[in-house]
Design a protein around this motif. Sequence first.
Motif, short mmCIF file in Angstrom:
data_model
loop_
_atom_site.label_atom_id
_atom_site.label_comp_id
_atom_site.label_asym_id
_atom_site.label_seq_id
_atom_site.Cartn_x
_atom_site.Cartn_y
_atom_site.Cartn_z
N CYS A 41 -20.67 25.92 1.03
CA CYS A 41 -21.50 25.04 1.84
C CYS A 41 -22.96 25.32 1.55
O CYS A 41 -23.45 26.42 1.81
N SER A 54 -25.20 24.22 -3.03
CA SER A 54 -23.77 24.52 -3.08
C SER A 54 -23.23 24.40 -4.50
O SER A 54 -22.45 25.26 -4.94
N VAL A 97 -20.80 20.41 1.48
CA VAL A 97 -19.70 21.27 1.04
C VAL A 97 -19.15 20.77 -0.28
O VAL A 97 -18.86 19.58 -0.44
N LEU A 144 -26.05 20.26 5.84
CA LEU A 144 -24.88 20.90 5.24
C LEU A 144 -24.18 19.99 4.23
O LEU A 144 -23.93 18.82 4.52
N ASN A 166 -13.81 23.17 7.86
CA ASN A 166 -14.00 22.83 6.44
C ASN A 166 -13.62 23.96 5.49
O ASN A 166 -13.87 23.86 4.29
N ILE A 171 -14.76 27.00 4.85
CA ILE A 171 -15.90 27.49 4.07
C ILE A 171 -15.70 28.96 3.72
O ILE A 171 -15.37 29.77 4.56
N SER A 204 -17.32 25.97 9.91
CA SER A 204 -16.76 26.77 8.82
C SER A 204 -15.23 26.78 8.87
O SER A 204 -14.57 26.75 7.84
#
Length: 139
Positions: free
Chosen positions: A4, A132, A17, A15, A61, A63, A58
Motif C-alpha cells: 500500500c 507502492s 494498493v 492509499l 485489503n 496489506i 490493512s
Amino acid sequence: MRVCGCEISAQEVRLAVVHLNDEGNVEMLRLKTTRIELEDDTSEADLRLFLAALHEFSRENEIDTFVIKTRAKKGRMAGGAVSFKIETLIQLVEGCDTRFVSPVALSHFAKREIETYPEKLLVYLKNAFLASAYALTTG
C-alpha cells in the motif's frame, strides 16, 4: 504480496494498493477506501479512530507493507506536524511493515519504469501508486 502506497497530505493519507498479477506485472486494486482523514489531531479519540481505520483497511485489503512518500522535516516545503502524526500511526499498524521512499526516487522510477499508469487512476492517487509500485518492484 500486497503493498500500500501512502501519500500524506494535510490531514489525510491517500492509499493505493498494488500486487503482482499472474504475468508478473504490477496491478493496482480497485478499493472502496482510497483515503482516510484524521479529523482532530489533538483528540485522543480521533487518533485512536484513525489507527483503527488503518488496521481495518490493512485487514480488508491484506496489506503486507505500507510505503510512505517522505516529506521534508524542515524548510519551506516541510511537512506539517499533523502529517508526522499520521506517519507514526501508519507505522503502528500491527502485522505490516513500513518503508519510506523519497520524492526524488519516485520521480526517477516514474521516468524509467512506468510506461503507462493504470486505467482510471485518480490524479490524487498518482504518488501513492508510484510509492507502492516502486516498493513492489525494487524489493
